[in-house]
Motif scaffolding. Structure first.
Motif, PDB file in Angstrom:
ATOM      1  N   GLU A 183       0.756  -1.243   0.060  1.00  0.00           N
ATOM      2  CA  GLU A 183      -0.172  -0.064  -0.160  1.00  0.00           C
ATOM      3  C   GLU A 183       0.836   1.523  -0.263  1.00  0.00           C
ATOM      4  N   HIS A 184       1.512   1.533   0.389  1.00  0.00           N
ATOM      5  CA  HIS A 184       2.878   2.599   0.287  1.00  0.00           C
ATOM      6  C   HIS A 184       2.094   3.162   1.067  1.00  0.00           C
ATOM      7  N   CYS A 190       5.229  -1.212   8.850  1.00  0.00           N
ATOM      8  CA  CYS A 190       6.593  -1.711   8.171  1.00  0.00           C
ATOM      9  C   CYS A 190       8.190  -0.643   8.951  1.00  0.00           C
ATOM     10  N   LYS A 229       2.917  -7.694   3.406  1.00  0.00           N
ATOM     11  CA  LYS A 229       3.452  -7.205   1.950  1.00  0.00           C
ATOM     12  C   LYS A 229       4.680  -7.273   1.945  1.00  0.00           C
TER      13      LYS A 229
HETATM   14  S1  SF4 Z   1       4.526  -3.145   3.461  1.00  0.00           S
HETATM   15 FE1  SF4 Z   1       2.354  -2.871   4.972  1.00  0.00          FE
HETATM   16  S2  SF4 Z   1       3.022  -1.164   5.947  1.00  0.00           S
HETATM   17 FE2  SF4 Z   1       4.898  -1.786   4.232  1.00  0.00          FE
HETATM   18  S3  SF4 Z   1       4.251   0.169   3.151  1.00  0.00           S
HETATM   19 FE3  SF4 Z   1       3.633  -2.051   2.302  1.00  0.00          FE
HETATM   20  S4  SF4 Z   1       1.428  -1.793   2.899  1.00  0.00           S
HETATM   21 FE4  SF4 Z   1       2.100  -0.132   4.458  1.00  0.00          FE
END
Ligand code: SF4
Ligand code: HEM
Ligand code: SF4
Lengths: 542, 247
Positions: A183-184, A190, A229
């Motif tokens: 989803e950036h 994360c 993700k």
């Molecule tokens: S890895 Fe998960 S938390 Fe990190 S930016 Fe992507 S969707 Fe968001």
């Protein structure tokens, strides 16, 4: 106010046919390598269904994303910094390989080397982890098209919220596809849960990346991401994630999943947002308020004050102009038909979705009624509480009102445009019923139904004066190491190709130039335009 | 008098190994950052790792602290602050034994899953095996030392510890070691050999323990400019300037 630019995506779920082309092309580009078999930067889930990895949305179990503590402040659901480091030796909330699936191949060799025998030789499945015979019991889309949902369907965490009211008997089932990438996020959990600080959000375009040289494989981010993700590469011991195809975005090209999407349902564009207000919005007490709160974080790129601030923040002119043309801005903030996926995780996701009207349309057509009449559709939206509660569980933390509104807009567009297409008199009351004008409906229809490539993808290239700093033009690709995400995929000519962007009608990867007198090799033709040598020039001998 | 063999074992060999240890880490950090990881196997197997790995790590970290105290702090210092030899001894033996047992039980758990969980076995390299062999010898002989410390009368703080420090003072005293009990000799030699192996194994992860996590903001931003394919540009590799094409 601190203006930041973010590359964002919207997917129109009504158009997804569940073909998995996006997943396959993405895998081919980024994760087609040993150690990353289970890694699907892009995956397509059938909903209702458990998703991938299985039941990832059950945050009581996996502890991804953020929650509010007693004082109403954001904290990582898996625990604070001390807890993170205390559990570094064994992460209590890490999905195991079986929550994904055990990767396998087939013993193809047996097909050609088996001795003559009465029965056809078979290629048995072999585990890629142990090399032994294995039984295939799950995969990234095992429950595709509701397969096996009689047995597994009740495990869908969103269904559990809705209260198990959906029956999986064939006639009553409703389903749609949900393609997912990273989803950036604006408030990425994360990044926050990486002990080393190897994950970062790019200042220029908000793309979230893992620095493969700094990642130490502590694997806490896998837990941190509520969308799961973040993928642990079990061969390299490092974590990999969707890159938003940054080498392509930097030269103004759409991501691979968008480029190859069969339904042409993906939109890419810039969003401006106010970095100073992200945390406050993510801390909104009422989960139902998170969708609106995130919309308020976005800044109107046509507002003179925003433009002034954007210039102060060193955002280049063509980026400001691209933000003004952004289809993402139109879909999220003008037509308000796109919704975030699971805003309740409080990460402020930036891949949004236009929820599918098709369950409603299907339900109406099954009754034999006219599924393009506004009143029938509106009545069905009122009646079909279960699909709508389910959609709300995905997109608005369970608040059905915004989903209702979006579906009504889509239904209104359907009936309004039907009148036009049939050559009937337009009925402005349809538009008014959803608070829009006829022109707005037509514009929205244009964007949703017939927008061409350059309207769907408005991607300003990264700045050429910065070009010597861009990763993809480096003489040596840093990702090009054994097991690394680049692994021989790109070479120095990528992005530095002088033909790039010149729209020659021929793929820029066309290898050696066309020798004199030789016609074009059709394998290199990208289907656009009529490059030299496509047709005989008259002098050619027949 | 130290024999030639003694000089080799307690002087030359340690210096060779420590040089490999230091240079090995520098070279690896510089040229193989991508390989610098703990290579977690938790995805493969969780139920044993869940207790064994924390036990092993908390144990070995305590053991490490114990070594810093036992080897690094001269007896004269503890005498000076008035800690009696007996009190020191009692504490070292009891805490040391506890940490040692933790370590060894954890290690047994880790070894068991390495050997008997097919997925973990499949991901085990030759280097892993060598590392575990050395680690096992070091930890076992160390535990024997602690045990013998409880019953025997060898005061390692006047023998092995002095020898160990002397290496770092560059004033080596190999003649102190031949008198040490065999288990101490084995422990010291195996540990020194393990140091030489260290930079080439997954053990490098211990040197990047992420303590910085306590001091940084949650969300990190980086500019494209700040890094280049994540590696610093090397000398002589400056890029050809590009002509600004558009703005
Ligand atoms: S890895 Fe998960 S938390 Fe990190 S930016 Fe992507 S969707 Fe968001
Ligand atoms: C000081 C900080 C340290 C940290 C944060 C740390 C962390 C870790 C982590 C996360 C793993 C991976 C576990 C898994 O998921 O499979 C691991 C494995 C391991 N560590 Fe450490 N470690 C540290 C120090 C050490 C030290 C000092 C040693 C040994 C002398 C050591 C020896 C090992 C071994 C042998 C393994 C492999 C376990 C296995 O899978 O068999 N570690 N460590
Ligand atoms: S390629 Fe497009 S239509 Fe096909 S599954 Fe992916 S998102 Fe859906």
């Amino acid at each position: 106010m601190k203006v930041m630019a973010q590359m964002a995506m919207v997917m129109n779920l009504d158009k997804c046919i569940g073909c998995h082309t996006c997943s396959v092309t993405c895998k081919q580009v980024w994760t087609n390598k040993s150690g990353a078999e289970h890694v699907w930067f892009n995956n397509v889930e059938t909903r209702p269904g458990q998703g991938y990895p299985r039941t990832y949305e059950d945050q009581d179990k996996w502890k991804g994303g953020w929650t509010l503590n007693k004082r109403g402040k954001l904290k990582l659901k898996a625990g604070g910094r001390l807890k993170n480091l205390a559990t570094i030796f064994s992460n209590p909330n890490l999905p195991g390989i079986n929550d994904y699936y055990e990767p396998w191949t087939y013993d193809y060799e047996n097909l050609t080397t088996a001795p003559a025998q009465d029965h056809m030789p078979v290629a048995r499945p072999k585990s890629l982890l142990t090399g032994e015979n294995t039984e295939i019991t799950w995969s990234s889309n095992w429950d595709d098209d509701l397969a096996g949902s009689v047995e597994h369907g009740h495990n869908d965490p969103i269904l559990k919220q809705v209260g198990d009211k959906i029956k999986f008997e064939y006639e009553q089932a409703f389903m749609f596809y949900l393609p997912r990438i990273c989803e950036h996020c604006l408030n990425p959990s994360c990044v926050a849960s990486c002990p080393t600080g190897a994950i970062y959000k790019r200042e220029e375009d908000g793309i979230v990346l893992v620095d493969q040289d700094r990642c130490r494989g502590w694997r806490q981010c896998v837990t941190g991401c509520p969308y799961k993700k973040m993928y642990f590469n079990h061969k390299t011991g490092k974590v990999e994630k969707c890159t938003f195809c940054y080498p392509r975005i930097e030269i103004g090209q759409p991501t691979i999943c968008s480029e190859t999407c069969v339904g042409r349902l993906r939109y890419l564009g810039l969003m401006f947002y106010d970095q100073d207000s992200v945390l406050e919005a993510a801390s909104t007490t009422d989960e139902h308020g998170l969708y609106e709160a995130q919309r308020d974080v976005f800044l109107d790129p046509k507002d003179p004050e925003v433009i002034r601030q954007a210039r102060l923040a060193d955002i280049p002119e063509d980026w400001i102009e691209a933000a003004q043309r952004s289809p993402i801005w139109s879909l999220i903030n003008e037509y308000k038909v796109a919704l975030p996926l699971h805003p309740e995780y409080r990460t402020m996701p930036m891949v949004w979705y236009i929820p599918p009207l098709s369950p409603v349309v299907d339900a109406v057509s099954e009754t034999g009624e006219d599924a393009e009449r506004k009143d029938n559709l509106f009545a069905a939206i009122d009646r079909l509480r279960i699909p709508i509660e389910y959609l709300a569980g995905l997109f608005t933390a369970g608040d059905t009102a915004p989903v209702d509104k979006v579906l009504r807009k889509l239904a209104a567009m359907r009936s309004y445009m039907r009148d036009i297409n049939m050559g009937w008199e337009t009925n402005e009351s349809i538009a008014e019923a959803v608070g829009m004008t006829g022109q707005e409906i037509k514009d929205m229809y244009r964007l949703l139904a017939i927008a061409k490539y350059d309207e769907r993808y408005v991607i300003p290239p990264a700045h050429y004066e910065d070009a010597h700093k861009l990763e993809n033009i480096a003489t040596e690709c840093s990702l090009n190491v054994d097991g690394g995400p680049g692994m021989g995929g790109m070479d120095a000519s990528f992005g530095a190709d002088p033909n790039m962007g010149a729209d020659p009608g021929v793929s820029s990867y066309n290898g050696p130039a066309r020798p004199e007198g030789v016609r074009i090799n059709l394998l290199n033709w990208n289907g656009q335009g009529t490059p030299d040598g496509l047709f005989p020039d008259g002098n050619d001998k027949p | 008098m130290a024999t030639v063999l003694d000089v080799f074992l307690w002087l030359i060999f340690p210096y060779i190994c420590l040089t490999i240890f230091v240079l090995g880490h520098i070279v690896r950090y510089r040229y193989d950052k991508f390989g610098w990881t703990s290579r977690s196997s938790q995805m493969y197997e969780d139920s044993i790792l869940r207790w064994a790995n924390p036990m092993f790590h908390f144990g070995i970290l305590a053991v490490f602290v114990g070594h810093v105290m036992g080897l690094g702090i001269p007896q004269s210092w503890t005498d000076a602050v008035g800690i009696s030899h007996e009190a020191y001894h009692f504490m070292a033996i009891s805490v040391g034994a506890l940490a040692g047992v933790f370590t060894i039980v954890g290690l047994i758990g880790l070894l068991y899953r390495r050997r008997f969980t097919k997925l973990v076995l499949g991901a085990t390299t030759k280097m892993d095996k060598l590392m575990y062999l050395m680690l096992g010898i070091v930890i076992l002989s160390g535990l024997v030392n602690t045990g013998s410390g409880a019953v025997g009368d060898y005061n390692y703080r006047e023998g092995v510890s002095v020898w160990f420090r002397s290496i770092f003072y560059f004033n080596p005293r190999p003649e102190l070691m031949p008198d040490a009990p065999l288990s101490f000799q084995i422990h010291a030699l195996a540990a020194i050999a393990l140091f030489a192996l260290w930079p080439f194994t997954r053990l490098v992860h211990a040197f990047t323990a992420p303590l910085g996590y306590f001091f940084r903001p949650y969300v990190l931003y980086r500019s494209r400019d700040a890094h280049e394919g994540s590696r610093a540009r090397r000398r002589g590799w400056d890029k050809v300037d590009t002509i600004p094409r558009r703005r």
